[in-house]
Design a protein around this motif. Structure first.
Motif, short mmCIF file in Angstrom:
data_model
loop_
_atom_site.label_atom_id
_atom_site.label_comp_id
_atom_site.label_asym_id
_atom_site.label_seq_id
_atom_site.Cartn_x
_atom_site.Cartn_y
_atom_site.Cartn_z
N PHE A 1 95.44 82.58 -40.46
CA PHE A 1 95.85 82.83 -39.08
C PHE A 1 96.47 81.56 -38.53
CE2 PHE A 1 92.60 85.92 -40.00
CZ PHE A 1 92.99 87.06 -39.32
N ALA A 2 97.46 81.72 -37.66
CA ALA A 2 98.14 80.55 -37.11
C ALA A 2 98.46 80.77 -35.64
CB ALA A 2 99.43 80.27 -37.87
N ASP A 3 98.38 79.70 -34.89
CA ASP A 3 98.77 79.68 -33.48
C ASP A 3 100.15 79.05 -33.41
OD1 ASP A 3 99.15 79.24 -30.79
OD2 ASP A 3 97.56 77.73 -30.61
N THR A 4 101.18 79.85 -33.16
CA THR A 4 102.55 79.32 -33.17
C THR A 4 103.04 78.91 -31.78
OG1 THR A 4 103.61 81.49 -32.87
CG2 THR A 4 103.10 80.80 -35.14
N THR A 5 102.20 79.10 -30.76
CA THR A 5 102.63 78.77 -29.39
C THR A 5 101.86 77.61 -28.79
OG1 THR A 5 101.07 80.32 -28.37
CG2 THR A 5 103.24 81.18 -28.99
N SER B 1 104.75 86.23 -52.34
CA SER B 1 105.19 86.84 -51.08
C SER B 1 104.26 86.40 -49.96
CB SER B 1 105.18 88.37 -51.18
OG SER B 1 106.10 88.83 -52.14
N ILE B 2 104.84 85.87 -48.90
CA ILE B 2 104.10 85.55 -47.68
C ILE B 2 104.56 86.53 -46.61
CG2 ILE B 2 103.57 83.81 -45.94
CD1 ILE B 2 104.35 81.67 -47.96
N GLY B 3 103.62 87.21 -45.97
CA GLY B 3 103.97 88.19 -44.95
C GLY B 3 103.40 87.81 -43.60
N PRO B 4 104.17 87.10 -42.76
CA PRO B 4 103.70 86.83 -41.40
C PRO B 4 103.70 88.11 -40.57
CG PRO B 4 105.96 86.09 -41.65
CD PRO B 4 105.51 86.52 -43.01
N CYS B 5 102.61 88.34 -39.86
CA CYS B 5 102.40 89.58 -39.12
C CYS B 5 101.95 89.22 -37.70
CB CYS B 5 101.34 90.40 -39.84
SG CYS B 5 100.54 91.70 -38.86
N PHE B 6 102.59 89.82 -36.68
CA PHE B 6 102.11 89.52 -35.33
C PHE B 6 100.79 90.24 -35.07
CE2 PHE B 6 105.56 92.76 -34.07
CZ PHE B 6 104.68 93.83 -34.00
N LEU C 1 109.37 90.40 -31.24
CA LEU C 1 110.39 89.87 -32.14
C LEU C 1 110.30 88.34 -32.21
CD1 LEU C 1 112.91 90.24 -33.92
CD2 LEU C 1 114.28 90.19 -31.82
N GLU C 2 110.14 87.71 -31.06
CA GLU C 2 110.10 86.25 -31.03
C GLU C 2 108.85 85.72 -31.73
OE1 GLU C 2 112.72 84.42 -30.09
OE2 GLU C 2 113.60 86.42 -29.93
N THR C 3 107.76 86.45 -31.66
CA THR C 3 106.56 86.04 -32.39
C THR C 3 106.81 86.05 -33.89
OG1 THR C 3 105.12 86.90 -30.64
CG2 THR C 3 104.10 86.53 -32.79
N LEU C 4 107.50 87.08 -34.38
CA LEU C 4 107.81 87.14 -35.81
C LEU C 4 108.83 86.08 -36.20
CD1 LEU C 4 107.86 90.96 -36.66
CD2 LEU C 4 106.18 89.24 -37.31
N VAL C 5 109.73 85.73 -35.30
CA VAL C 5 110.65 84.63 -35.59
C VAL C 5 109.86 83.36 -35.88
CG1 VAL C 5 112.37 83.07 -34.58
CG2 VAL C 5 112.63 85.54 -34.31
N VAL D 1 108.05 83.69 -39.28
CA VAL D 1 108.93 83.52 -40.43
C VAL D 1 109.28 82.04 -40.60
CG1 VAL D 1 111.25 84.00 -41.34
CG2 VAL D 1 109.86 85.86 -40.39
N GLN D 2 109.59 81.37 -39.52
CA GLN D 2 109.93 79.95 -39.61
C GLN D 2 108.77 79.14 -40.19
OE1 GLN D 2 110.94 79.43 -35.47
NE2 GLN D 2 113.14 79.61 -35.84
N LEU D 3 107.55 79.45 -39.77
CA LEU D 3 106.39 78.75 -40.30
C LEU D 3 106.18 79.10 -41.77
CD1 LEU D 3 103.93 76.96 -40.02
CD2 LEU D 3 102.70 78.89 -38.98
N SER D 4 106.38 80.35 -42.14
CA SER D 4 106.22 80.77 -43.54
C SER D 4 107.22 80.06 -44.44
CB SER D 4 106.39 82.29 -43.66
OG SER D 4 105.42 82.98 -42.91
#
Length: 281
Positions: free
Chosen positions: A89-93, A123-128, A161-165, A168-171
């Motif tokens: 799990f990651a906090d991107t904000t 495969s890395i799958g980032p999921c909101f 959408l922005e959360t998945l952006v 993906v950038q972190l992945s």
């Protein structure tokens, strides 16, 4: 969360106007039935490995037979794996609360409308975790054999959408980290360079995102005076005697993680309500 509102509506429980439009007698006018649809979506970030170390081909022929034999004889080997053995799990904000979950698989995966990329890989799958978009499940007709009319409204709230952006950038940064340099030969998805073009990156996410099969919310729990609520805290359908719902459709808001354990808990509570006995783990 898809079949439940369909069954309720076919049984006359749902939005009265919608039911009457299909010639169904209204038993309970509950406009919240089928509304509030939510789901977790993820996007593939994949890399080709330098060596053939993924599980590609392990489910075919003699290799598959060998795995089965090892499992039957020793309860060891690949068949003891859940395959998704790595995640996080990651906090991107910077809010202090995770908004992305990673599902990591030791192979290159495709989906229903997309073949897997060739070769061995990861495969890395980032999921909101907390979707803001809401969809609905309605009837196509009054015939039980007809499929439900599902409109997910994915990305109707741009923050999803922005959360998945950000995910993906972190992945991509994870895939390109020095710790994986000895294993990963090159990035397969998204194609290198897409991350540098904001529009292309968002288009990639829209085109490749997929469900992780966590639909919820279409028979949400709430107070009897809440017209959008379908069941109460005891899981009883408002206005109907002897009927409970005990699946992910009762969640007012989708949990920020996998739904399997929460649904088991909901089912255990339903069993406890009906039997009057506490259900132990």
């Amino acid at each position: 969360a898809i079949a439940t509102p369909k069954i309720l509506q076919l049984s006359g429980i749902g939005d009265g106007e919608h039911l009457r439009s299909h010639g169904i007698a209204v038993v309970a006018d509950l406009p919240g039935v089928g509304e509030n649809f939510q789901d977790h979506l993820e996007v593939p970030v994949q890399g080709e490995t330098r060596d053939p170390i993924s599980i590609l081909g392990q489910d075919k022929g003699l290799k598959a037979a060998g795995h089965m034999l090892r499992y039957l004889l020793a309860r060891q080997g690949l068949l003891t794996s859940n395959v998704v053995e790595s995640g996080g799990f990651a906090d991107t904000t910077g809010s202090g609360q995770p908004d992305i979950q990673f599902h990591v698989l030791p192979t290159l995966i495709g989906f229903a409308d997309r073949e897997a990329e060739p070769g061995h890989g990861i495969s890395i799958g980032p999921c909101f975790l907390r979707p803001r978009s809401r969809g609905f499940v309605k009837l196509r007709s009054n015939k039980p054999d007809d499929s439900a009319h599902l409109v997910t409204n994915s990305f109707s709230d741009v923050e999803d959408l922005e959360t998945l952006v950000r995910g993906v950038q972190l992945s991509i940064r994870i895939l390109q980290a020095p710790a994986l340099a000895g294993l990963v030969k090159r990035r397969v998805l998204p194609k290198p360079g897409i991350e540098n073009d904001p529009k292309a990156l968002r288009d990639y996410i829209r085109q490749t995102c997929k469900t992780v099969f966590h639909p919820a919310g279409t028979a949400r729990m709430g107070r009897p005076d809440d017209r959008t609520a379908v069941v109460g805290a005891d899981l009883k359908v408002h206005g109907i005697d002897g009927l409970r719902v005990c699946d992910a459709s009762v969640m007012p808001t989708l949990v920020s993680g996998n739904t399997n354990a929460p649904v088991m808990m909901i089912a255990a509570r339903a069993a406890s309500f009906m039997t009057g006995k506490a259900i132990s783990a």
